[in-house]
Design a protein around this motif. Structure first.
Motif, PDB file in Angstrom:
ATOM      1  N   ARG A  42       0.771  -1.289   0.100  1.00  0.00           N
ATOM      2  CA  ARG A  42       0.090  -0.107  -0.132  1.00  0.00           C
ATOM      3  C   ARG A  42       0.860   1.162  -0.039  1.00  0.00           C
ATOM      4  NH1 ARG A  42      -3.280  -3.364   3.505  1.00  0.00           N
ATOM      5  NH2 ARG A  42      -2.154  -2.393   5.360  1.00  0.00           N
ATOM      6  N   ALA A  43       1.961   1.301   0.772  1.00  0.00           N
ATOM      7  CA  ALA A  43       2.708   2.489   0.792  1.00  0.00           C
ATOM      8  C   ALA A  43       3.602   2.433  -0.478  1.00  0.00           C
ATOM      9  CB  ALA A  43       3.799   2.165   1.868  1.00  0.00           C
ATOM     10  N   GLY A  44       3.677   1.674  -1.308  1.00  0.00           N
ATOM     11  CA  GLY A  44       4.463   1.933  -2.419  1.00  0.00           C
ATOM     12  C   GLY A  44       3.501   1.892  -3.693  1.00  0.00           C
ATOM     13  N   ARG A  45       2.346   1.867  -3.651  1.00  0.00           N
ATOM     14  CA  ARG A  45       1.378   2.039  -4.627  1.00  0.00           C
ATOM     15  C   ARG A  45       1.252   3.584  -5.059  1.00  0.00           C
ATOM     16  NH1 ARG A  45      -5.239   2.743  -3.526  1.00  0.00           N
ATOM     17  NH2 ARG A  45      -5.854   2.837  -5.610  1.00  0.00           N
ATOM     18  N   ASP A  46       1.448   3.781  -6.417  1.00  0.00           N
ATOM     19  CA  ASP A  46       1.142   4.846  -6.801  1.00  0.00           C
ATOM     20  C   ASP A  46      -0.192   5.282  -7.269  1.00  0.00           C
ATOM     21  OD1 ASP A  46       1.131   7.238  -8.549  1.00  0.00           O
ATOM     22  OD2 ASP A  46       2.730   6.557  -9.958  1.00  0.00           O
ATOM     23  N   SER A  47      -1.049   5.916  -6.100  1.00  0.00           N
ATOM     24  CA  SER A  47      -2.269   6.086  -6.150  1.00  0.00           C
ATOM     25  C   SER A  47      -2.859   7.022  -7.263  1.00  0.00           C
ATOM     26  CB  SER A  47      -3.166   6.420  -4.836  1.00  0.00           C
ATOM     27  OG  SER A  47      -2.489   7.599  -4.488  1.00  0.00           O
ATOM     28  N   THR A  48      -1.977   7.937  -7.858  1.00  0.00           N
ATOM     29  CA  THR A  48      -2.314   9.041  -8.677  1.00  0.00           C
ATOM     30  C   THR A  48      -2.150   8.421 -10.233  1.00  0.00           C
ATOM     31  OG1 THR A  48       0.043   9.742  -8.774  1.00  0.00           O
ATOM     32  CG2 THR A  48      -1.391  10.710  -7.156  1.00  0.00           C
ATOM     33  N   SER A  49      -1.643   7.150 -10.434  1.00  0.00           N
ATOM     34  CA  SER A  49      -1.683   6.960 -11.657  1.00  0.00           C
ATOM     35  C   SER A  49      -2.919   6.487 -12.369  1.00  0.00           C
ATOM     36  CB  SER A  49      -0.666   5.569 -11.615  1.00  0.00           C
ATOM     37  OG  SER A  49      -1.257   4.350 -10.912  1.00  0.00           O
ATOM     38  N   GLN A  50      -2.957   6.388 -13.646  1.00  0.00           N
ATOM     39  CA  GLN A  50      -4.338   5.866 -14.525  1.00  0.00           C
ATOM     40  C   GLN A  50      -3.972   4.913 -15.247  1.00  0.00           C
ATOM     41  OE1 GLN A  50      -7.269   7.613 -14.093  1.00  0.00           O
ATOM     42  NE2 GLN A  50      -5.934   8.572 -12.415  1.00  0.00           N
ATOM     43  N   PRO A  51      -4.796   4.119 -15.381  1.00  0.00           N
ATOM     44  CA  PRO A  51      -4.645   3.046 -16.798  1.00  0.00           C
ATOM     45  C   PRO A  51      -4.266   3.625 -17.963  1.00  0.00           C
ATOM     46  CG  PRO A  51      -6.887   2.821 -15.584  1.00  0.00           C
ATOM     47  CD  PRO A  51      -6.374   4.016 -15.302  1.00  0.00           C
ATOM     48  N   SER A  52      -3.573   2.942 -18.572  1.00  0.00           N
ATOM     49  CA  SER A  52      -2.978   3.309 -20.009  1.00  0.00           C
ATOM     50  C   SER A  52      -4.172   3.488 -21.052  1.00  0.00           C
ATOM     51  CB  SER A  52      -2.110   2.055 -20.552  1.00  0.00           C
ATOM     52  OG  SER A  52      -0.975   2.052 -19.745  1.00  0.00           O
TER      53      SER A  52
END
Length: 348
Positions: A235-245
């Motif tokens: 969870r800490a390493g997740r890039d929560s701002t990323s979006q599907p391609s």
């Protein structure tokens, strides 16, 4: 190398009509249940649910022990679909401990009995967690459908069984003509704790003897803490701002895995839904995790969540998706990692 496998037992069950002129279910009834007097054993979910004394499966969900849906395993019965009780299984163990003999004759020869309990594959011997250090084996092998190891200076022949909310263990000590059957309607390690407690008593283990219930509970606590730590790091390493391609609609369509068969991804009410074609319970809402990875939140309770990761071709089309269990504690039967789904070309 060794890997646990149910598939070839299922294949064997499919061969019975050709080689024995009867179904696997009928063969087991006619060749094992009836001769041994196992009148309260069957091979189907319907047989189990028709009993007035059928156990209800239980497991921990949302931190609370509660009933869970009964697994239907009729399509894989040869790999683990027999429903029985302690009385009937004791008849089976007496026959096994007497090299296949029973009151009316033999189920199999003495040579076959030896072969079934002879090691075929050497198993690795990992170090148990500290509370279970005393259970470290000196040898471990897999025989023909049985695990072999040593305990208290004796050869132990055993196997476990598990479905949702059910777990069991059969243990034999051939040199002592001793057999144990532990059946539980839970997913805890109680079956193992009871087995070793009984073995200690019956084999005269030195005192003071281990409190195996406490030891297995401590080991489970250690495993949970380790799993929680792994999930926290993820969870800490997740890039929560990323979006599907791609736009979500581009992920939708039919897919196929060479072994499993068909699955589909559909866009419904603005979110992706994954469905396994041959497993009605596996319908999951795909919750975006990061980049092209989603988490399948299955609508049926008590199924392990799975990461679903899509990979693209160089020109931006879906090449495949693969899966992995989210929790490190997921049972090995949730072998998502063996699946590789590729898009199925559709006619236009």
């Amino acid at each position: 190398a060794y890997a646990y496998d149910n598939v070839l037992y299922i294949v064997t069950g499919e061969i019975f009509p050709a080689v024995a002129a009867q179904s696997w279910d009928d063969f087991v009834k006619n060749r094992i249940f009836t001769p041994l007097g196992m009148s309260e054993s069957g091979t189907t979910t319907a047989f189990f649910t028709s009993s007035r004394n059928a156990a209800t499966p239980h497991a921990v969900d949302d931190g609370k022990l509660q009933p869970v849906p009964l697994d239907s395993v009729d399509n894989i019965s040869p790999a683990g679909g027999i429903a029985s009780n302690v009385t009937d299984l004791a008849r089976w163990l007496v026959c096994r401990l007497d090299s296949g003999r029973y009151a009316g004759g033999r189920l199999f020869s003495e040579r076959q009995a030896r072969e079934m309990w002879s090691g075929q594959t050497i198993l690795p011997i990992p170090d148990p967690p500290p509370p279970l250090a005393a259970l470290r084996a000196s040898f471990a092998e897999y025989a023909l459908g049985w695990r072999l190891r040593d305990y208290q200076g004796r050869k132990i022949v055993s196997h476990t069984g598990g479905l949702a909310g059910m777990s069991s263990q059969i243990t034999l000590v051939p040199a002592e003509k001793l057999g144990l059957v532990i059946l539980t309607n839970s997913e805890s390690d109680l079956m193992a704790a009871l087995t070793y407690r009984l073995l200690d008593d019956l084999l005269g283990a030195p005192r003071p003897r281990a409190d195996w219930v406490a030891a297995f509970a401590q080991a489970a606590q250690i495993a949970r803490a380790s799993a929680d730590s792994t999930l926290k790091v993820a969870r800490a390493g997740r890039d929560s701002t990323s979006q599907p391609s791609l736009p979500l609609a581009r992920y939708a369509g039919p897919y196929r895995d060479e072994l499993y068969g068909e699955a589909s991804v559909a866009l419904e009410n603005g979110r992706l839904v994954l469905r396994f074609g041959r497993s009605p319970a596996f319908v999951g809402d795909l919750e975006h995790w990061q980049y092209d990875t989603f988490i399948a939140r299955w609508r049926t309770k008590h199924l392990e969540d799975a990461y679903v990761t899509f990979a693209l071709t160089a020109d931006g089309f879906i090449d495949r998706f693969q899966m992995a269990a989210v929790s490190p504690l997921a049972d090995f039967s949730f072998d998502y990692q063996d699946l590789l789904f590729r898009p199925v070309a559709t006619s236009r």
